[in-house]
Structures are given as C-alpha cells and as structure tokens.
Design a protein around this motif. Sequence first.
Motif, short mmCIF file in Angstrom:
data_model
loop_
_atom_site.label_atom_id
_atom_site.label_comp_id
_atom_site.label_asym_id
_atom_site.label_seq_id
_atom_site.Cartn_x
_atom_site.Cartn_y
_atom_site.Cartn_z
N TYR A 1 -4.19 -2.11 -5.91
CA TYR A 1 -2.91 -1.85 -5.53
C TYR A 1 -2.12 -0.83 -6.77
O TYR A 1 -2.12 -1.04 -7.99
N ARG A 2 -1.01 -0.03 -6.13
CA ARG A 2 0.03 0.47 -7.19
C ARG A 2 1.29 0.65 -6.45
O ARG A 2 0.92 0.89 -5.04
N GLY A 3 2.45 0.66 -6.77
CA GLY A 3 3.50 0.99 -6.29
C GLY A 3 4.84 0.10 -6.88
O GLY A 3 4.83 -0.10 -8.12
N THR A 4 5.96 0.10 -5.91
CA THR A 4 7.08 -0.43 -6.51
C THR A 4 7.31 -1.79 -5.78
O THR A 4 8.50 -2.07 -6.12
N ALA A 5 6.79 -1.85 -4.68
CA ALA A 5 7.14 -2.80 -3.74
C ALA A 5 6.55 -4.01 -4.04
O ALA A 5 6.87 -5.25 -3.55
N GLY A 6 5.56 -4.26 -5.03
CA GLY A 6 4.82 -5.59 -5.34
C GLY A 6 3.66 -5.66 -4.15
O GLY A 6 3.54 -4.98 -2.97
N THR B 1 -10.63 5.71 10.24
CA THR B 1 -11.14 5.34 8.87
C THR B 1 -12.37 4.74 8.77
O THR B 1 -12.67 4.37 7.64
N THR B 2 -13.37 5.24 9.49
CA THR B 2 -14.57 4.99 9.32
C THR B 2 -15.49 6.06 9.12
O THR B 2 -16.70 6.13 9.26
N SER B 3 -14.98 7.27 8.88
CA SER B 3 -15.59 8.51 8.25
C SER B 3 -16.57 8.30 7.23
O SER B 3 -16.42 7.82 6.21
N ARG B 4 -17.67 8.74 7.39
CA ARG B 4 -18.80 8.64 6.17
C ARG B 4 -18.20 9.61 5.15
O ARG B 4 -17.85 10.84 5.48
N GLY B 5 -18.49 9.39 4.08
CA GLY B 5 -18.36 10.37 2.67
C GLY B 5 -16.76 10.43 2.34
O GLY B 5 -16.36 10.95 1.33
N ARG B 6 -15.94 9.50 2.85
CA ARG B 6 -14.57 9.56 2.75
C ARG B 6 -14.15 8.03 2.54
O ARG B 6 -14.70 7.05 3.31
N GLN B 7 -13.18 7.86 1.65
CA GLN B 7 -12.62 6.60 1.46
C GLN B 7 -11.19 6.62 1.86
O GLN B 7 -10.51 8.06 2.06
N TRP B 8 -10.26 5.69 2.28
CA TRP B 8 -8.81 5.90 2.70
C TRP B 8 -7.98 5.08 2.03
O TRP B 8 -8.24 3.87 1.23
N VAL B 9 -6.95 5.52 1.88
CA VAL B 9 -5.76 5.16 0.95
C VAL B 9 -4.75 4.76 1.89
O VAL B 9 -4.26 5.28 2.93
N LEU B 10 -4.20 3.67 1.98
CA LEU B 10 -3.16 2.76 2.81
C LEU B 10 -1.91 3.05 2.02
O LEU B 10 -1.65 2.60 0.93
N ARG B 11 -0.84 3.46 2.65
CA ARG B 11 0.57 3.54 2.00
C ARG B 11 1.52 2.67 3.01
O ARG B 11 1.72 2.95 4.32
N VAL B 12 2.40 1.67 2.52
CA VAL B 12 3.38 1.16 3.03
C VAL B 12 4.71 1.64 2.61
O VAL B 12 5.04 1.44 1.31
N ALA C 1 11.17 1.44 -1.38
CA ALA C 1 9.71 0.93 -2.31
C ALA C 1 8.74 1.33 -1.40
O ALA C 1 8.56 1.55 -0.22
N PHE C 2 7.58 1.41 -2.17
CA PHE C 2 6.11 1.76 -1.59
C PHE C 2 5.21 0.70 -2.03
O PHE C 2 5.24 0.30 -3.38
N ALA C 3 4.20 0.60 -1.46
CA ALA C 3 2.83 -0.06 -1.82
C ALA C 3 1.89 0.75 -1.49
O ALA C 3 1.71 1.21 -0.30
N GLU C 4 0.85 1.20 -2.38
CA GLU C 4 -0.20 2.08 -2.03
C GLU C 4 -1.61 0.95 -2.41
O GLU C 4 -1.52 0.39 -3.33
#
Length: 271
Positions: free
Chosen positions: A164-169, A120-131, A141-144
Amino acid sequence: MGEEWSAVGCARLGLLLFLCVCPDHAVNPSGSSPAIATDCTQIKQLNPGAGSGVYTIKPAGFSGFFQVYCEMLPDGGWTVFQRRTGGALSFRENWAAYKHGFGKPRYDHWLGLEKLRALTTSRGRQWVLRVDLWDFEGGSAFAEYQGFKLGNEKQAYKLRVGAYRGTAGDAIRGAYPGINQNGYGFSTKDRDNDGCSPCIFGDIAEDSCSLDEGGGGWWYSRCGSASLHGDWHAAGENVGWASGLHWNTWKGPAPYSMRATRMMVKAVVAQ
C-alpha cells in the motif's frame, strides 16, 4: 492547389476530428485506423496523446467487447471500474448485477466483476489498484495497492492486494487488527461470503455485512473498514450512518460517508 487541399487536406481534417470527438475507440499512434486495445494502459501506450473518455476494449481471452472510462494521467492510462458521485444510481444490487455490471461508464457505475477479472489476468503484467476519495469539506485522498488481482467466480472473486501507499490509509487491511479484507471473497445481499457467522460488535450480532451496511456488494471480512457501496448520503447527513461510502482509515471516528469515490486499475510490467 485548391483541388489538392480538397482531396488531401479534408482527409487530414477528418482524421483530426475523429481523434478529437470519437474517444470511443483506441487509435493507433499513426492514426491509420481504429484499433481495439485490451485496456486503458495499452491505449495510452499506443497513443500518448489520448484524452480521458469512454473507449471500447477487449481483454485477451474475453468473449466480447465492452466500454470503459479511461482516466488518462501523466503516469499512464487507468481503467475506471467504479465511480460514485451521488445517489441517482443505487448500489443495492444482487450477485448477478455485480458480476455483469450496472450504470454507464461516463457516469456513476460498476463495471462488473467478470469484466474486471478478465481485464486484470493478462500474462506478463501486474496491476495497480487506485482508490480516490472526496469528502464534503473540499478534501481528497487516495490509496494505491500493488499486485491487485481477483479470483474466479467459484472463488467468489477473492480480492488480493499487495503493498500500500497513499494518503487515505490502508482501510482494506483495516483500521484495527482482525478485520483484514485482503483475501476475502465478494459478498452481496443474496450471496454471503464474508467472515461473519455472526460477528459480535458490542451487543450487536451481524450475520451479513452486505445487508447491515446498505445492501451493497463488497469484499467484506468481519465486516471491515473499507466499504464504498452502501447508501450515498448528502452533505450534512453523511456522518453516523452504518450504511455509506466508508474508508475508515481516513475519516472517523464516527462513520463518515464520502461525497465521491473512484476505483481504477493500471497495468505495469511484471517484475
């Protein structure tokens, strides 16, 4: 005609079989030869028809290859770095194990902090975490989180997440003020980087969140309302434990241990 099929048709059939039964390699869109990608998002971009499974990747700047489980969804390829579905694999591990990883990508596992940081340290890109979370009553439920990143080992792989966005809080920022885990380093039973020295909860003083919540490693604060590396508890025995797979903004008020969890990341173009 028969000889032409023997020479050309069999070659095509062999390629199709490779694509179907060998997801341990990313494949170029042309199908010309296997290619090692940097992550599951890139695999999906190179081969939109790629299916979910175990692939070999090599993030830029990382010294070697390693295997990951890719969850190929309509919105892209997600690299799974944590999965729990039962109690067969213990998460009561030390710092070295959490740094390098344990378990197998196709089953319950933890990929490893060093691999996750490299990923997750690539240049020019960002990262989304999903739980992703599953309970024992048939619910999910999920959390992003946008802007997921980790510090280096000297920074104890400090966690950073954005919107944050999602249904898990938003359990990482906490079910109540003062327990935000965002910005904290990773702690294990043998390396304490949490915010408790001690924490006072009623008449209970806690010095180590990891030890008090089942011995698993996590980004604890004071100690926080997200913790997915405690002990796995079976149905009917999963409520009320201090140790467990907790996401307290979804289940409560009594501590509820999840049936299953999955954590994964996806690359997006930096804004």
